[in-house]
Design a protein around this motif. Structure first.
Motif, PDB file in Angstrom:
ATOM      1  N   UNK A 349       0.760  -1.280   0.078  1.00 21.98           N
ATOM      2  CA  UNK A 349      -0.151   0.015   0.208  1.00 21.98           C
ATOM      3  C   UNK A 349       0.876   1.132  -0.095  1.00 21.98           C
ATOM      4  N   UNK A 350       1.832   1.186   0.727  1.00 24.91           N
ATOM      5  CA  UNK A 350       2.749   2.174   0.813  1.00 24.91           C
ATOM      6  C   UNK A 350       3.491   2.741  -0.616  1.00 24.91           C
ATOM      7  N   UNK A 351       3.742   1.383  -1.370  1.00 27.30           N
ATOM      8  CA  UNK A 351       4.326   1.749  -2.437  1.00 27.30           C
ATOM      9  C   UNK A 351       3.422   2.379  -3.454  1.00 27.30           C
ATOM     10  N   UNK A 352       2.132   2.017  -3.387  1.00 32.58           N
ATOM     11  CA  UNK A 352       1.102   2.426  -4.446  1.00 32.58           C
ATOM     12  C   UNK A 352       0.759   3.933  -3.897  1.00 32.58           C
ATOM     13  N   UNK A 353       1.122   4.070  -2.667  1.00 37.14           N
ATOM     14  CA  UNK A 353       0.790   5.542  -2.200  1.00 37.14           C
ATOM     15  C   UNK A 353       1.892   6.439  -2.654  1.00 37.14           C
ATOM     16  N   UNK A 354       3.060   5.702  -2.855  1.00 36.69           N
ATOM     17  CA  UNK A 354       4.261   6.829  -3.380  1.00 36.69           C
ATOM     18  C   UNK A 354       4.211   7.045  -4.947  1.00 36.69           C
ATOM     19  N   UNK A 355       3.547   6.021  -5.624  1.00 31.69           N
ATOM     20  CA  UNK A 355       3.255   6.316  -6.875  1.00 31.69           C
ATOM     21  C   UNK A 355       2.278   7.102  -7.488  1.00 31.69           C
ATOM     22  N   UNK A 379       2.351  22.959  -2.235  1.00 30.08           N
ATOM     23  CA  UNK A 379       2.885  22.580  -0.873  1.00 30.08           C
ATOM     24  C   UNK A 379       2.315  21.435  -0.284  1.00 30.08           C
ATOM     25  N   UNK A 380       0.998  21.388  -0.494  1.00 24.80           N
ATOM     26  CA  UNK A 380       0.280  20.304   0.081  1.00 24.80           C
ATOM     27  C   UNK A 380       0.676  18.883  -0.758  1.00 24.80           C
ATOM     28  N   UNK A 381       0.643  19.096  -2.073  1.00 23.70           N
ATOM     29  CA  UNK A 381       1.250  17.836  -2.924  1.00 23.70           C
ATOM     30  C   UNK A 381       2.664  17.510  -2.585  1.00 23.70           C
ATOM     31  N   UNK A 382       3.543  18.309  -2.304  1.00 19.89           N
ATOM     32  CA  UNK A 382       4.713  18.051  -1.942  1.00 19.89           C
ATOM     33  C   UNK A 382       4.894  17.507  -0.727  1.00 19.89           C
ATOM     34  N   UNK A 383       4.253  18.012   0.187  1.00 18.40           N
ATOM     35  CA  UNK A 383       4.145  17.195   1.766  1.00 18.40           C
ATOM     36  C   UNK A 383       3.743  15.941   1.667  1.00 18.40           C
ATOM     37  N   UNK A 384       2.622  15.665   0.717  1.00 16.25           N
ATOM     38  CA  UNK A 384       2.250  14.517   0.849  1.00 16.25           C
ATOM     39  C   UNK A 384       3.229  13.414   0.007  1.00 16.25           C
ATOM     40  N   UNK A 385       3.757  13.927  -0.934  1.00 13.28           N
ATOM     41  CA  UNK A 385       5.261  13.096  -1.600  1.00 13.28           C
ATOM     42  C   UNK A 385       6.103  12.663  -0.603  1.00 13.28           C
ATOM     43  N   UNK A 386       6.511  13.690   0.158  1.00 12.44           N
ATOM     44  CA  UNK A 386       7.622  13.264   1.147  1.00 12.44           C
ATOM     45  C   UNK A 386       7.048  12.327   2.314  1.00 12.44           C
ATOM     46  N   UNK A 387       5.836  12.606   2.729  1.00 13.35           N
ATOM     47  CA  UNK A 387       5.202  11.772   3.788  1.00 13.35           C
ATOM     48  C   UNK A 387       5.023  10.287   3.271  1.00 13.35           C
ATOM     49  N   UNK A 388       4.638  10.157   1.889  1.00 13.89           N
ATOM     50  CA  UNK A 388       4.356   8.941   1.486  1.00 13.89           C
ATOM     51  C   UNK A 388       5.670   7.939   1.342  1.00 13.89           C
ATOM     52  N   UNK A 389       6.784   8.695   0.796  1.00 15.74           N
ATOM     53  CA  UNK A 389       8.122   8.215   0.585  1.00 15.74           C
ATOM     54  C   UNK A 389       8.711   7.930   2.012  1.00 15.74           C
ATOM     55  N   UNK A 390       8.512   8.521   3.031  1.00 17.26           N
ATOM     56  CA  UNK A 390       8.710   8.201   4.501  1.00 17.26           C
ATOM     57  C   UNK A 390       7.954   7.021   5.164  1.00 17.26           C
ATOM     58  N   UNK A 391       6.827   7.136   4.497  1.00 13.67           N
ATOM     59  CA  UNK A 391       5.826   5.925   5.203  1.00 13.67           C
ATOM     60  C   UNK A 391       6.324   4.645   4.348  1.00 13.67           C
ATOM     61  N   UNK A 392       6.895   4.732   3.240  1.00 10.19           N
ATOM     62  CA  UNK A 392       7.166   3.193   2.525  1.00 10.19           C
ATOM     63  C   UNK A 392       8.575   2.936   3.351  1.00 10.19           C
ATOM     64  N   UNK A 393       9.364   3.733   3.883  1.00  2.93           N
ATOM     65  CA  UNK A 393      10.741   3.310   4.361  1.00  2.93           C
ATOM     66  C   UNK A 393       9.931   2.679   5.979  1.00  2.93           C
ATOM     67  N   UNK A 394       9.126   3.405   6.583  1.00  3.52           N
ATOM     68  CA  UNK A 394       8.679   2.809   7.934  1.00  3.52           C
ATOM     69  C   UNK A 394       7.963   1.469   7.938  1.00  3.52           C
ATOM     70  N   UNK A 395       7.239   1.392   6.744  1.00  4.88           N
ATOM     71  CA  UNK A 395       6.543   0.078   6.398  1.00  4.88           C
ATOM     72  C   UNK A 395       7.598  -1.023   6.025  1.00  4.88           C
ATOM     73  N   UNK A 396       8.924  -0.830   5.453  1.00  5.81           N
ATOM     74  CA  UNK A 396       9.894  -1.766   5.277  1.00  5.81           C
ATOM     75  C   UNK A 396      10.529  -2.162   6.562  1.00  5.81           C
TER      76      UNK A 396
END
Length: 419
Positions: A349-355, A379-396
């Motif tokens: 799910x995190x990988x799909x969120x990053x895409x 700014x909102x979409x950029x913050x969402x992108x950064x959060x999604x990539x960090x969430x992918x690391x947390x998931x791993x």
């Protein structure tokens, strides 16, 4: 003629050498100390201090088991009778001398009980050695994964800084064109400063994680990069789980040892037997005769009742630990399997969120440059992108932790085969 040809060639060579050293494109790249692969670190488990300590404790238990089989040493006694008395017994002229050998006899099963208890303790130490080995493997896997995650978070923070600077340049251009207020430029520069501080923090965390990895792996100097990835490695299928976990096996071995120590204490209350064989010489007749004796202690005052009660109490404590360990292992395995399955779904799910976040940011950037989307939305979409990539690391990281917990219960190295 030869001199006229050599001089131009030498000049050309010197010019090329100077250009090579002056050109930044051919500058010597700094050497980066890459961490050994995870498999290399696992192969060196036996050289780590915790493993060496466990092996030493096992060797000590085996040595005690060997010592328990040794027979008690005999004693030699030399006695003189009828000496330094009166009359004919003045001095040692008419002394009767006896040379005897005394041997303690471990009867009533005392020796066998001692040997069995020591052997059982050595078996438990062997299981604890294996348990420590896989605990060290789990620690190595976790530190390796945390170092890799810290490196990825630093890369993400650097990328977030690059995106913030890129957006800030776009905002500054719009402010100059009068399409945005000056306040937007101040806000963009503030975001850049915040992103730069986040990079510094991520750099410090990365260096600390690399230092921990270097320390646990006994490396000469801190590593600066991770080679083979562990976060992207998918764990295998959980085992059937029919065998008892190592922690339960250790508790069972400790219970067996406690039961045998009860036997040792009970047989310690029985009489001690010593046999003696000697030769006596009569000085006045110059005759010799054998002496045979046996000595038996009478358990009248000390029957080792306190030692027996203490041994029984230790046995009850070992039994309670076994029950608790069985319950904990059962619950831990269920939780680890569930967490591993959930972490796999979370990672996908995190990988799909990053895409999706990358596509959203790309579209919002196009819209911002075309003037159809505000800076707030960008700014909102950029913050969402950064959060999604960090969430992918947390998931791993969560997936690695779940695999570590399950591997510890199954008695194996994480992401490896069973023992």
């Amino acid at each position: 003629m030869l001199t006229q040809l050599v001089r131009p060639l030498l000049a050309v060579g010197l010019l090329v050498t100077a250009l090579l050293f002056a050109s930044p494109s051919v500058a010597v790249e700094p050497v980066v100390d890459t961490a050994p692969t995870y498999e290399d670190l696992i192969a060196r488990l036996d050289a780590l201090p915790s493993s060496l300590e466990a092996v030493a404790r096992y060797d000590a238990a085996v040595a005690r088991a060997d010592q328990a089989r040794a027979l008690p040493n005999p004693s030699i006694a030399y006695d003189m009778e009828n000496v330094y008395g009166t009359g004919p017994y003045n001095g040692i002229g008419n002394a009767e001398t006896t040379l005897s050998i005394n041997q303690p006899l471990e009867l009533f099963g005392q020796r066998s009980a001692r040997v069995q208890a020591a052997r059982s303790d050595a078996d438990a130490a062997g299981l604890r050695r294996e348990q420590v080995r896989w605990q060290v493997a789990a620690q190595v896997a976790l530190v390796y994964a945390e170092a890799e995650a810290a490196a990825r978070r630093h890369e993400l923070a650097a990328e977030a800084l690059s995106l913030a600077e890129q957006d800030a340049r776009g905002v500054a251009a719009m402010v100059e064109q009068g399409r945005e207020a000056t306040l937007r430029d101040i806000q963009a520069q503030s975001e850049v400063a915040s992103a730069r501080a986040a990079v510094d923090e991520a750099s410090a965390l990365r260096d600390a994680a690399f230092a921990r990895l270097s320390a646990i792996a006994l490396l000469d100097r801190p590593v600066q990069a991770i080679g083979a990835s562990l976060l992207d490695r998918a764990p295998g299928t959980p085992q059937a789980g029919d065998a008892d976990p190592l922690a339960v096996q250790v508790a069972q071995a400790e219970l067996v040892t406690a039961g045998r120590l009860v036997t040792v204490e009970r047989r310690r209350a029985r009489p001690d037997v010593n046999a003696s064989l000697g030769m006596r010489r009569y000085r006045d007749t110059d005759d010799e005769a054998f002496t045979v004796g046996i000595e038996l202690t009478v358990p009248l005052f000390d029957r080792n009742r306190g030692g027996i009660r203490a041994a029984y109490a230790e046995e009850r404590a070992a039994e309670a630990r076994l029950i608790a360990q069985q319950q904990e292992a059962r619950a831990g395995r269920f939780a680890a399997v569930a967490a591993l399955a959930a972490s796999g779904s979370r990672t996908r799910a995190a990988d799909n969120g990053v895409a999706a976040a990358e596509e959203a940011y790309r579209l919002s950037r196009i819209g911002f440059e075309a003037g159809r989307i505000s800076q707030l939305e960008l700014r909102s979409t950029r913050a969402a992108l950064i959060a999604s990539r960090n969430a992918a690391v947390d998931a791993r990281i969560a997936r690695v932790r779940a695999e570590i917990d399950l591997a510890r219960l199954e008695g194996r190295a994480p992401f490896g085969d069973s023992r």
